[in-house]
Enzyme design. Sequence first.
Site, short mmCIF file in Angstrom:
data_model
loop_
_atom_site.label_atom_id
_atom_site.label_comp_id
_atom_site.label_asym_id
_atom_site.label_seq_id
_atom_site.Cartn_x
_atom_site.Cartn_y
_atom_site.Cartn_z
N ASP A 187 0.74 1.05 8.67
CA ASP A 187 0.41 0.81 9.10
C ASP A 187 1.39 0.79 11.33
O ASP A 187 0.73 0.70 12.19
CB ASP A 187 0.10 -0.89 9.15
CG ASP A 187 -0.81 -0.49 8.67
OD1 ASP A 187 -2.17 -0.01 8.84
OD2 ASP A 187 -0.68 -1.76 7.71
N GLY A 231 0.93 -1.33 -0.48
CA GLY A 231 -0.25 -0.72 0.47
C GLY A 231 0.48 1.16 -0.13
O GLY A 231 1.44 1.06 0.86
N LEU A 275 -8.36 8.23 1.30
CA LEU A 275 -7.98 9.83 1.40
C LEU A 275 -7.23 9.73 2.24
O LEU A 275 -5.74 10.65 2.60
CB LEU A 275 -9.29 10.77 2.16
CG LEU A 275 -10.12 10.82 0.95
CD1 LEU A 275 -10.10 10.09 -0.14
CD2 LEU A 275 -11.22 11.62 0.79
N ARG A 331 -5.55 -2.28 10.16
CA ARG A 331 -6.31 -3.69 10.04
C ARG A 331 -5.98 -4.64 11.19
O ARG A 331 -7.42 -4.85 12.03
CB ARG A 331 -5.76 -4.16 9.04
CG ARG A 331 -6.15 -6.06 8.46
CD ARG A 331 -5.46 -6.26 7.61
NE ARG A 331 -6.25 -6.02 5.87
CZ ARG A 331 -5.31 -4.91 5.33
NH1 ARG A 331 -4.07 -4.89 5.05
NH2 ARG A 331 -5.65 -4.99 4.41
#
Lengths: 421, 421
Positions: free
Chosen positions: A143, A12, A297, A191
Amino acid sequence: MIKNAFYAQSGGVTAVINASACGVIETARKYPQQIGEMYAGHNGIIGALTEDLIDTSQESDQTIAALRNTPGGAFGSCRYKLKGLTENKAEYEHLIEVFKAHNIGYFFYNGGGDSQDTAYKVSQVGDQLGYPIICIGIPKTIDNDLAVTDNCPGFGSVAKYVALSTQEAALDVASMALTSTKVFILEVMGRHAGWIAAAGGLGKKNPKDSPHIILFPEIPFQPEQFFKKIDDCVKNCGYCMIVASEGVRNDKGEFLSATSKHDSFGHVQLGGLAPVIANMVQEKLGYKYHWAVADYLQRSARHIASQTDVEQAYEVGKAAVEFAIKGENAIMPTIVRTSNNPYRWEIGKTPLKNVANIEKKFPLTFITPDGFGITEKARTYLLPLIYGEDYPPYKDGLPDYAQLKRIFVPKKLNKLFIVSV
Amino acid sequence: MIKNAFYAQSGGVTAVINASACGVIETARKYPQQIGEMYAGHNGIIGALTEDLIDTSQESDQTIAALRNTPGGAFGSCRYKLKGLTENKAEYEHLIEVFKAHNIGYFFYNGGGDSQDTAYKVSQVGDQLGYPIICIGIPKTIDNDLAVTDNCPGFGSVAKYVALSTQEAALDVASMALTSTKVFILEVMGRHAGWIAAAGGLGKKNPKDSPHIILFPEIPFQPEQFFKKIDDCVKNCGYCMIVASEGVRNDKGEFLSATSKHDSFGHVQLGGLAPVIANMVQEKLGYKYHWAVADYLQRSARHIASQTDVEQAYEVGKAAVEFAIKGENAIMPTIVRTSNNPYRWEIGKTPLKNVANIEKKFPLTFITPDGFGITEKARTYLLPLIYGEDYPPYKDGLPDYAQLKRIFVPKKLNKLFIVSV
């Protein structure tokens, strides 16, 4: 003979991964006696496998400098994890074949835990296949879950976006609450860990301040306490502001969010927790609600990136090249915090094997005893990561982001290698 | 005898409504011979009815100046519409009683079409009830649907946020599309009109640029064309970026979004269109999707407000006071565009009756023939409204927004007036 280098973005993307690319390329340009051409994989490691190499030397110094200000992955990224050598030897052999064909002696891989694992594997198989290659991992992940490094480039900017959006939306909700929305839910990424959700709490100075509730993946969802807290907030503060991690689970360990699709790594793809919670609030308490899902975003919001984050992203890219030139191998530059107040940091390093596939947990000491807020310890850790603003240049009211020419290196292998994506 | 003034914020708040408050209060402070105290209604007109008046003179010049940089409604806003005089005479009589008690001779009302209607009614009943009061409306609405004025303060900043967020998220999606998300949906506000969704198209310069599809409330949803266009985009551009107005309807005129609750004005409350569309995309085309719902984040995003918008918001507030002092009554300052290139504007005025309850439609000439994009005409109109950045000051990584003391004026009426909200 001077070796060329390969750089790729993986996993990502973030608001600042291109700042790392900028650090890599600008630094390599300073050492033409050590590093020849810098090739970037188109769509990450896949570009190496398919021999789709972008020739960064065709991009002007100005364009490379503009990468520092540009979100997304300028060369394309991918979610594609190399299997183990025993499982898929052909893939590694082909990779090494491409590196040989293009005289590539340096492998810079910019990503999270999965990607550091890939970099580690490449560092091993190069030796095993008789083509030693210097492999340096460059940390990146919103993350914030990479081991060893104090924090991960990409996280600070998401943290700033979430902290600030929470604060702004709270001012909106507070001013309307008497006759309109009383409960607002902002769903944020994260997550498996509460790092991003925790950042939503950075604007809170007093007990009555927003956010009133943070929902962490680490704390099993407690419906009764949750609804009671909402009701108390509405009665005492007029409204209730909630920051919810997409990864919130019930006491059976199941995600609360509606969908449960899987991404290409087999991870569960989340999204849509906010409307689920909003419906529960409506049914249980009847309060008027609104909700927002920031989704991409939050991780592309270069317009409000943390200056600390941008600087660190650049410096780990720069350090990766400097380490490589010094002959270091199979390592990842890290960020080392040397002081909290004033905040000071420096670049360190760690062997790739120490970070490959290892997930840093969000400390439970960062969560208040009721499970709904962050502690002073969390604040001390998180706050410096959002320090400073680093605005991109604007043109006609919009950020003037880098636009690459993306000129590909002529292919040398007369071979079609199929990557199934 | 010098009269005091009443100012109130009404309806959905914006990133710049406090800039108008700043314009009103700073200007009033320059004319102590004409305007005595400036009282602000706590929670809009409700504050006048319940005699909850915030004494703005207790706030320092510095705090008032900081209002210019602060989103939300600093004095509280409300969704509460005064009924007609014949329907609820008691409410007006009470309002006038409060004005009399506090020697209020000026009524400044900052809001959209409904609020301009309220201001207009107050201007009428003052005369009818023997207490003439100068009523000036101050335009505000992110919906940009007020008549006469070229545009509405509040809209330009949402437009900038949506244009920029679309551009940033597109860079993210484009860089990951090969192995990850191929369709991204950003849901934006705009219950009845496509102004905000249209702004999502401002970053598009070439046909292949994002956004590939804009869904307008004005164009009945065309599933076949929509799915074909998505599929074409994914095949030709690698991904498809969609900006969708919350107000999209099917060909029967029904909202596509999941929920259909009503707000206190009887308007349908929307939200949740993006997941509905995402599910359709998944079922019909099977592409991996992500979606975001910006919701209040878009209208409170003071951190990336349009400089043009902030200036205009301030100037309509300032002009309202100047008009009042000159003896104008029952008018609203307007923004008059005098040139597109370079963009130039000035302040005009219009009678309140010309804007009360009148909704300016989004021109169909702003939508491309296929119904999925904006025309050059739209771009010419919209682009100047997002010009310039007006960053708030920061402290410890977060915007340093105004914090009011909110000292209330001692009540003079020994009367409980119940407002049902």
